[in-house]
Design an enzyme around this catalytic site. Structure first.
Site, PDB file in Angstrom:
ATOM      1  CE  LYS A  33      18.709  73.984 -36.644  1.00  0.00           C
ATOM      2  NZ  LYS A  33      19.977  73.682 -35.166  1.00  0.00           N
ATOM      3  CE  LYS A  60      12.540  70.284 -32.760  1.00  0.00           C
ATOM      4  NZ  LYS A  60      13.740  69.876 -33.315  1.00  0.00           N
ATOM      5  CE  LYS A  93      17.704  76.512 -24.130  1.00  0.00           C
ATOM      6  NZ  LYS A  93      18.052  77.003 -23.242  1.00  0.00           N
TER       7      LYS A  93
HETATM    8  P1  TYM Z   1      20.954  69.052 -30.639  1.00  0.00           P
HETATM    9  O1  TYM Z   1      21.706  69.969 -29.698  1.00  0.00           O
HETATM   10  O2  TYM Z   1      19.816  70.098 -31.093  1.00  0.00           O
HETATM   11  O3  TYM Z   1      19.746  68.082 -29.676  1.00  0.00           O
HETATM   12  C1  TYM Z   1      20.236  66.620 -28.452  1.00  0.00           C
HETATM   13  C2  TYM Z   1      19.424  66.194 -28.470  1.00  0.00           C
HETATM   14  O4  TYM Z   1      18.637  66.844 -27.922  1.00  0.00           O
HETATM   15  C3  TYM Z   1      17.479  66.136 -28.884  1.00  0.00           C
HETATM   16  N1  TYM Z   1      16.453  66.516 -28.634  1.00  0.00           N
HETATM   17  C4  TYM Z   1      14.869  66.091 -28.454  1.00  0.00           C
HETATM   18  N2  TYM Z   1      14.600  65.549 -27.621  1.00  0.00           N
HETATM   19  C5  TYM Z   1      13.467  64.929 -27.522  1.00  0.00           C
HETATM   20  N3  TYM Z   1      12.569  65.779 -27.427  1.00  0.00           N
HETATM   21  C6  TYM Z   1      12.158  66.924 -27.613  1.00  0.00           C
HETATM   22  N4  TYM Z   1      11.647  68.014 -27.562  1.00  0.00           N
HETATM   23  C7  TYM Z   1      14.497  67.581 -28.168  1.00  0.00           C
HETATM   24  N5  TYM Z   1      14.526  68.287 -28.385  1.00  0.00           N
HETATM   25  C8  TYM Z   1      16.024  67.638 -28.688  1.00  0.00           C
HETATM   26  C9  TYM Z   1      17.843  65.982 -30.152  1.00  0.00           C
HETATM   27  O5  TYM Z   1      16.953  64.587 -30.626  1.00  0.00           O
HETATM   28  C10 TYM Z   1      19.267  65.199 -30.474  1.00  0.00           C
HETATM   29  O6  TYM Z   1      19.181  63.844 -29.818  1.00  0.00           O
HETATM   30  N6  TYM Z   1      22.440  67.944 -34.565  1.00  0.00           N
HETATM   31  C11 TYM Z   1      22.607  67.595 -33.211  1.00  0.00           C
HETATM   32  C12 TYM Z   1      24.139  67.491 -33.240  1.00  0.00           C
HETATM   33  C13 TYM Z   1      24.611  66.272 -33.494  1.00  0.00           C
HETATM   34  C14 TYM Z   1      24.725  64.977 -32.951  1.00  0.00           C
HETATM   35  C15 TYM Z   1      26.063  64.433 -34.069  1.00  0.00           C
HETATM   36  C16 TYM Z   1      23.831  63.695 -32.906  1.00  0.00           C
HETATM   37  C17 TYM Z   1      26.295  66.368 -34.107  1.00  0.00           C
HETATM   38  N7  TYM Z   1      26.850  65.452 -34.345  1.00  0.00           N
HETATM   39  C18 TYM Z   1      26.286  62.947 -33.980  1.00  0.00           C
HETATM   40  C19 TYM Z   1      23.856  62.502 -32.677  1.00  0.00           C
HETATM   41  C20 TYM Z   1      25.362  62.284 -33.777  1.00  0.00           C
HETATM   42  C21 TYM Z   1      21.824  68.394 -32.570  1.00  0.00           C
HETATM   43  O7  TYM Z   1      21.840  69.350 -33.079  1.00  0.00           O
HETATM   44  O8  TYM Z   1      21.661  68.149 -31.267  1.00  0.00           O
END
Ligand code: TYM
Length: 332
Positions: A112, A195, A198
């Site tokens: 990022k 993957k 967005k």
């Molecule tokens: P975020 O908001 O980017 O994504 C939310 C969840 O979606 C999953 N994900 C995917 N899984 C499979 N294939 C894909 N193409 C794909 N794109 C997204 C992500 O793995 C995620 O599980 N840092 C985290 C949010 C967070 C969090 C936490 C998660 C903050 N605190 C504590 C677990 C525990 C995030 O940015 O997810």
């Protein structure tokens, strides 16, 4: 009951299919068997610039989508991260336990910040995974249901939990990632080697759950496949077709082997047409339910208020223990 915790960013507006299949779908299932805590991570969202009015609207929208996907406030605790101040408070303690180099090795930060340029990437983006560590440890979570891209952050969480426990005495549960192999990584429909996301996907390769169903059907039908004609699961050599099979299998509950058999002798078009129909059948009620929650913001906000109250009861206790172990003088 073992405990799970997970979070999703509100930044994106509509969730995409990767969010749903990789994470949210498991959240819904786990509320039946686990003591489940799920949150909309608005503190994480501001690691990149946000328009305040949009952030507020998107936070509600994210909560509405989670409820539409099947989270039940009677079965799980659903809340907004900023409603629970303990996240930022434990985040600071965790910052002070993390090596600078250790934080610098987080691949999501590297990706990022490379994209944004060193001067535009914030310190918040740098410490983002450490806030995530605090998110998880506050709830003494046993498992963290996420997609593959979050694995490294769960590993950091384990390292910091063990470090704290060693230095200050047994305090935190060391959590395990809960990542389903089949749906750990859903790929872009136009470039099935990256993957779905967005930020990286082309608009045509990204399935937004809140898109017009017509648009979704069109995107599925124009998914990139390969020059063979056999419908076979082979992620190495046939990433496009394999991605479609994974999505179809998960949404219909049909094993991939059964799908392969069913499509024997058929062309890619047949699979795409069927999947388009399945997707439309999925997103149509999802959109309607999301809208119902949005139309009743009072109910939505009161669900989130109750969630925050339940979350704070747990988080407050963990933070108090942590402060004591660290050696902070209790306030009289
Ligand atoms: P975020 O908001 O980017 O994504 C939310 C969840 O979606 C999953 N994900 C995917 N899984 C499979 N294939 C894909 N193409 C794909 N794109 C997204 C992500 O793995 C995620 O599980 N840092 C985290 C949010 C967070 C969090 C936490 C998660 C903050 N605190 C504590 C677990 C525990 C995030 O940015 O997810």
């Amino acid at each position: 009951r073992p405990r799970v915790l997970s979070g999703i960013q509100p930044t994106a507006g509509s969730f995409h299919l990767g969010n749903y299949l990789g994470a949210v779908r498991q959240w819904v299932a786990l509320q039946e068997t686990h003591d489940a805590f799920y949150m909309v991570v608005d503190l994480h969202a501001i690691t990149v610039p946000q328009d305040p009015a949009e952030l507020r609207a998107n936070t509600r929208l994210a909560a509405a989508q989670l409820l539409a996907a099947g989270l039940d406030p009677e079965r799980c605790t659903l809340f907004v991260q900023s409603h629970v101040p303990e996240h930022a408070q434990l985040g600071w303690v965790m910052n002070c336990l993390t090596g600078f180099g250790e934080a610098g090795r987080m691949t999501q930060f590297k990706d990022k910040s490379a994209k944004q340029g060193a001067d535009r990437a914030t310190v918040g983006l740098f410490t983002y995974p450490i806030l995530q560590v605090a998110d998880i440890l506050l709830y003494q979570a046993n498992e963290v249901p996420v997609g593959e891209d979050q694995r490294q952050h769960i590993e950091l969480t384990r390292d910091l939990a063990e470090r704290f426990n060693t230095r200050f005495g047994e305090t935190f549960t060391v959590p395990a990632p809960y990542i389903l192999k089949e749906t750990a990584k859903i790929y872009d429909l136009q470039d099935p080697t990256v993957k779905m996301s967005k930020s990286a996907s082309t608009p045509k390769g990204l399935i937004n759950l809140l898109d017009e169903p017509k648009t979704t059907a069109k995107k599925v039908k124009s998914a990139v496949t390969d020059t063979e004609t056999v419908i076979r699961f082979d992620p190495e050599r046939k990433p496009g077709v394999s991605n479609l099979l994974t999505i179809m299998s998960t949404l219909t509950g049909t094993p991939v082997a059964d799908l392969e058999r069913g499509y024997e002798g058929k062309m890619y078009g047949a699979l795409k047409t069927d999947l388009a129909e399945v997707m439309v059948g999925f997103v149509t009620p999802f959109r309607a339910r999301t809208q119902e929650y949005l139309d009743d913001p009072e109910t939505l906000d009161s669900i989130l208020a109750k969630g925050a109250e339940k979350a704070r009861a747990v988080a407050g206790e963990t933070l108090a223990q942590t402060y004591e172990k660290v050696g902070f003088l209790p306030a009289k």
